[in-house]
Design a protein around this motif. Structure first.
Motif, PDB file in Angstrom:
ATOM      1  N   MET A   1     -33.187  -1.466 -13.480  1.00 15.29           N
ATOM      2  CA  MET A   1     -32.108  -0.709 -14.060  1.00 15.29           C
ATOM      3  C   MET A   1     -31.821  -1.265 -15.439  1.00 15.29           C
ATOM      4  SD  MET A   1     -28.378  -0.004 -12.475  1.00 15.29           S
ATOM      5  CE  MET A   1     -27.376  -1.394 -12.917  1.00 15.29           C
ATOM      6  N   THR A   2     -31.878  -0.439 -16.431  1.00 12.07           N
ATOM      7  CA  THR A   2     -31.581  -0.867 -17.792  1.00 12.07           C
ATOM      8  C   THR A   2     -30.212  -0.331 -18.171  1.00 12.07           C
ATOM      9  OG1 THR A   2     -33.906  -0.712 -18.306  1.00 12.07           O
ATOM     10  CG2 THR A   2     -32.398  -0.828 -20.152  1.00 12.07           C
ATOM     11  N   THR A   3     -29.326  -1.224 -18.517  1.00  9.36           N
ATOM     12  CA  THR A   3     -28.000  -0.805 -18.939  1.00  9.36           C
ATOM     13  C   THR A   3     -27.634  -1.522 -20.223  1.00  9.36           C
ATOM     14  OG1 THR A   3     -26.916  -2.526 -17.663  1.00  9.36           O
ATOM     15  CG2 THR A   3     -27.193  -0.403 -16.592  1.00  9.36           C
ATOM     16  N   LYS A   4     -26.723  -0.916 -20.939  1.00 10.20           N
ATOM     17  CA  LYS A   4     -26.206  -1.523 -22.158  1.00 10.20           C
ATOM     18  C   LYS A   4     -25.102  -2.496 -21.751  1.00 10.20           C
ATOM     19  CE  LYS A   4     -23.426   0.316 -25.637  1.00 10.20           C
ATOM     20  NZ  LYS A   4     -22.940   1.509 -26.301  1.00 10.20           N
ATOM     21  N   PRO A   5     -25.172  -3.754 -22.180  1.00 10.33           N
ATOM     22  CA  PRO A   5     -24.136  -4.706 -21.771  1.00 10.33           C
ATOM     23  C   PRO A   5     -22.780  -4.355 -22.364  1.00 10.33           C
ATOM     24  CG  PRO A   5     -25.610  -5.704 -23.379  1.00 10.33           C
ATOM     25  CD  PRO A   5     -26.165  -4.350 -23.060  1.00 10.33           C
ATOM     26  N   LEU A   6     -21.731  -4.633 -21.598  1.00  7.77           N
ATOM     27  CA  LEU A   6     -20.375  -4.438 -22.099  1.00  7.77           C
ATOM     28  C   LEU A   6     -20.034  -5.589 -23.026  1.00  7.77           C
ATOM     29  CD1 LEU A   6     -18.436  -3.492 -18.845  1.00  7.77           C
ATOM     30  CD2 LEU A   6     -19.091  -1.975 -20.699  1.00  7.77           C
ATOM     31  N   ASP A   7     -19.344  -5.295 -24.124  1.00 10.32           N
ATOM     32  CA  ASP A   7     -18.905  -6.397 -24.970  1.00 10.32           C
ATOM     33  C   ASP A   7     -17.709  -7.075 -24.288  1.00 10.32           C
ATOM     34  OD1 ASP A   7     -16.292  -5.352 -26.036  1.00 10.32           O
ATOM     35  OD2 ASP A   7     -17.598  -3.822 -26.896  1.00 10.32           O
ATOM     36  N   THR A   8     -17.353  -8.252 -24.732  1.00 12.02           N
ATOM     37  CA  THR A   8     -16.320  -9.065 -24.095  1.00 12.02           C
ATOM     38  C   THR A   8     -14.988  -8.345 -24.020  1.00 12.02           C
ATOM     39  OG1 THR A   8     -17.436 -11.041 -24.904  1.00 12.02           O
ATOM     40  CG2 THR A   8     -15.178 -11.310 -24.159  1.00 12.02           C
ATOM     41  N   ILE A   9     -14.599  -7.687 -25.078  1.00 10.94           N
ATOM     42  CA  ILE A   9     -13.303  -6.998 -25.093  1.00 10.94           C
ATOM     43  C   ILE A   9     -13.295  -5.843 -24.094  1.00 10.94           C
ATOM     44  CG2 ILE A   9     -11.738  -5.605 -26.510  1.00 10.94           C
ATOM     45  CD1 ILE A   9     -12.537  -7.449 -28.863  1.00 10.94           C
ATOM     46  N   ALA A  10     -14.368  -5.064 -24.055  1.00 14.26           N
ATOM     47  CA  ALA A  10     -14.446  -3.952 -23.106  1.00 14.26           C
ATOM     48  C   ALA A  10     -14.400  -4.466 -21.667  1.00 14.26           C
ATOM     49  CB  ALA A  10     -15.720  -3.146 -23.337  1.00 14.26           C
ATOM     50  N   LEU A  11     -15.098  -5.560 -21.406  1.00 13.89           N
ATOM     51  CA  LEU A  11     -15.102  -6.146 -20.064  1.00 13.89           C
ATOM     52  C   LEU A  11     -13.705  -6.628 -19.681  1.00 13.89           C
ATOM     53  CD1 LEU A  11     -16.669  -7.011 -17.579  1.00 13.89           C
ATOM     54  CD2 LEU A  11     -17.218  -9.136 -18.751  1.00 13.89           C
ATOM     55  N   ALA A  40     -14.783  -2.492 -10.027  1.00 14.04           N
ATOM     56  CA  ALA A  40     -14.406  -1.916 -11.323  1.00 14.04           C
ATOM     57  C   ALA A  40     -15.408  -2.309 -12.404  1.00 14.04           C
ATOM     58  CB  ALA A  40     -12.997  -2.364 -11.709  1.00 14.04           C
ATOM     59  N   VAL A  41     -15.829  -3.574 -12.415  1.00 12.15           N
ATOM     60  CA  VAL A  41     -16.810  -4.034 -13.407  1.00 12.15           C
ATOM     61  C   VAL A  41     -18.152  -3.344 -13.166  1.00 12.15           C
ATOM     62  CG1 VAL A  41     -18.137  -6.036 -14.199  1.00 12.15           C
ATOM     63  CG2 VAL A  41     -15.663  -6.231 -13.846  1.00 12.15           C
TER      64      VAL A  41
END
Length: 114
Positions: A1-11, A40-41
């Motif tokens: 599964m390839t996903t775009k990582p969430l940035d720290t603020i979004a997380l 949720a994450v």
């Protein structure tokens, strides 16, 4: 599964919103609280990919779909529906009758090009 990582603020926004949602039904640090935060994450990460969270099953007419299992493996499954029940979605049904895990995500099976 390839996903775009969430940035720290979004997380952190996802975690803070999920934490707020648990008020009244789960204390911080409990298993229920951790499960809600984790889900949720996980759902937030799936939004950035072609995968859909298993908590939002496919429409009945989708038929077989590709599912992502907790261990990272893939299976073919379909959503089983019980009409007239309190919820139409009942469970996931797998081609492999010995499968006992619950999927974490699903996607339509990509069509083969001629």
């Amino acid at each position: 599964m390839t996903t775009k990582p969430l940035d720290t603020i979004a997380l952190m926004k996802v975690v803070m919103k999920a934490d707020e949602e648990t008020r009244g039904f789960a204390l911080r640090g409990t298993t229920n609280w951790a499960a809600h935060i984790g889900k949720a994450v996980q759902d937030a990460v799936l939004v950035a990919s072609p995968w859909n969270p298993a908590s939002k099953p496919p429409p009945e007419e989708a038929g077989e779909v590709l599912v992502l299992m907790q261990d990272g493996s893939h299976e073919i499954a379909w959503a089983t529906y019980w009409h007239g029940a309190s919820r139409d979605f009942a469970c996931w049904t797998f081609r492999d009758p010995d499968e006992t895990e619950s999927p974490v995500a699903w996607m339509l099976i990509p069509k083969k090009e001629p």
